[in-house]
Write an enzyme that holds these catalytic residues in place. Sequence first.
Site, PDB file in Angstrom:
ATOM      1  N   LEU A  19       0.818  -1.219   0.000  1.00  0.00           N
ATOM      2  CA  LEU A  19       0.000   0.000   0.000  1.00  0.00           C
ATOM      3  C   LEU A  19       0.851   1.268   0.000  1.00  0.00           C
ATOM      4  O   LEU A  19       0.401   2.334  -0.388  1.00  0.00           O
ATOM      5  CB  LEU A  19      -0.931   0.018   1.231  1.00  0.00           C
ATOM      6  CG  LEU A  19      -1.868  -1.181   1.405  1.00  0.00           C
ATOM      7  CD1 LEU A  19      -2.552  -1.131   2.760  1.00  0.00           C
ATOM      8  CD2 LEU A  19      -2.908  -1.212   0.292  1.00  0.00           C
ATOM      9  N   GLY A  22       8.279   3.397   2.840  1.00  0.00           N
ATOM     10  CA  GLY A  22       9.110   4.416   3.488  1.00  0.00           C
ATOM     11  C   GLY A  22      10.566   4.016   3.362  1.00  0.00           C
ATOM     12  O   GLY A  22      10.891   3.031   2.693  1.00  0.00           O
ATOM     13  N   ASP A 135       3.178  16.794  13.879  1.00  0.00           N
ATOM     14  CA  ASP A 135       3.298  16.779  12.413  1.00  0.00           C
ATOM     15  C   ASP A 135       1.928  16.763  11.737  1.00  0.00           C
ATOM     16  O   ASP A 135       1.688  15.993  10.811  1.00  0.00           O
ATOM     17  CB  ASP A 135       4.148  15.591  11.966  1.00  0.00           C
ATOM     18  CG  ASP A 135       4.730  15.792  10.561  1.00  0.00           C
ATOM     19  OD1 ASP A 135       4.831  16.953  10.112  1.00  0.00           O
ATOM     20  OD2 ASP A 135       5.089  14.792   9.918  1.00  0.00           O
TER      21      ASP A 135
END
EC number: 2.7.11.17
Length: 475
Positions: A19, A22, A135
């Site tokens: 999916l 990183g 974040d």
Amino acid sequence: MASTTCTRFTDEYQLFEELGKGAFSVVRRCIKINIGQEYAAKIINTKKLSARDHQKLEREAKICRLLKHPNIVRLHDSISEEGFHYLVFDLVTGGELFEDIVAREYYSEADASHCIQQILESVNHCHLNGIVHRDLKPENLLLASKLKGAAVKLADFGLAIEVQGDQQAWFGFAGTPGYLSPEVLRKDPYGKPVDMWACGVILYILLVGYPPFWDEDQHRLYQQIKAGAYDFPSPEWDTVTPEAKDLINKMLTINPAKRINATEALRHPWICQRSTVASMMHRQETVDCLKKFNARRKLKGAILTTMLATRNFSAKSLLKKPDGVKESTESSNTTIEDEDVKARKQEIIKVTEQLIEAINNGDFEAYTKICDPGLTSFEPEALGNLVEGMDFHRFYFENALSKSNKPVHTIILNPHVHLIGEDAACIAYIRLTQYLDSAGMPKTMQSEETRVWHRRDGKWQNVHFHRSGSPTIPN
């Protein structure tokens, strides 16, 4: 973490398509075999992680376990196996909130109010549990499914931290440039209000499709943010209700102590009295602007991913810019974290000072503890030859340095430290040595030095140095 012989993930889950990806992880769809339930498994290659990355992984898992809320992507399982760690999350299939908005036929201020309400609910839950996300940005706002009215879910707690109550402290420079708060940019102590500032930036974008702070030059962008220099230009803001602008102003308040908190924001009339306060007018201009904003974000992300894949850079090495280097906000959607760079640089300066002190004191034992046994060096005394090992230096310690009882004072000028990954560093500096000569007259020697340091078993050791200028022994 569980023992390395564990095979619980392999036994209990079946993996399917990828999916996302990183630097050290991949996300794949999986099914829990005994119940047939779908999840998303974040698979981290622990063999590639540094000790600090391991700590971050454990911190993220611990924080995610604390949070159980309909507007937060939930962690269901955390399993360690040989060489890999598996984090099993909700499978969210609706994509990014901002991508969904531009595909809608109708989008109004009231819709923006409903979106930010769900984001505020997730932030409020985090804050009540002593978690600061750090974040908040469009990339981390997902939709549970592709169904109309699907819940907004807050994702990615990789930078999240735990705080005690309303504690303010310096937790490091972390976040994404366009969403950073003034207090983080000022390097001031900070806490939960940083998330509320980011909510203000997100709400501004939700209403007009472009951000409140923007500049090609990152330094100027940061100056804008620190000054709180945003406005509501015509004509696009003329059709936005005063209540919406009021909430943005309360979120984008420079002083964090005066900034609205999540609980208060959820009680704001524009949120809790949406049906009577927020405008229902379709905002086509916002949708058009948001399409361009999304396209820019995606392009930046694609460029960074390509650089990572083709040049094998770590995201960290790409994002840690040397001091004073200008960076375009073309990378302004990229998370940066600079938690302890300053502290690590200070550590290198300190260990260099200790080494020079050992030389000044003629203390060979202390010197050998700080230097690698295979230390290499170029120095004036070696007449341009590369010296390896300690014997060359031992001669000077035993025959000159230890026998000198003259007072010696050394100053390191303009030290510049380059951190090379987690366990290596290079320092360059000018060394001034003050002493009294044989006639008792004050003298000063200058040399220019570069030292390479390597950390082994938590201890810094000097592995190479290059010195030009005067010899180090006062005569």
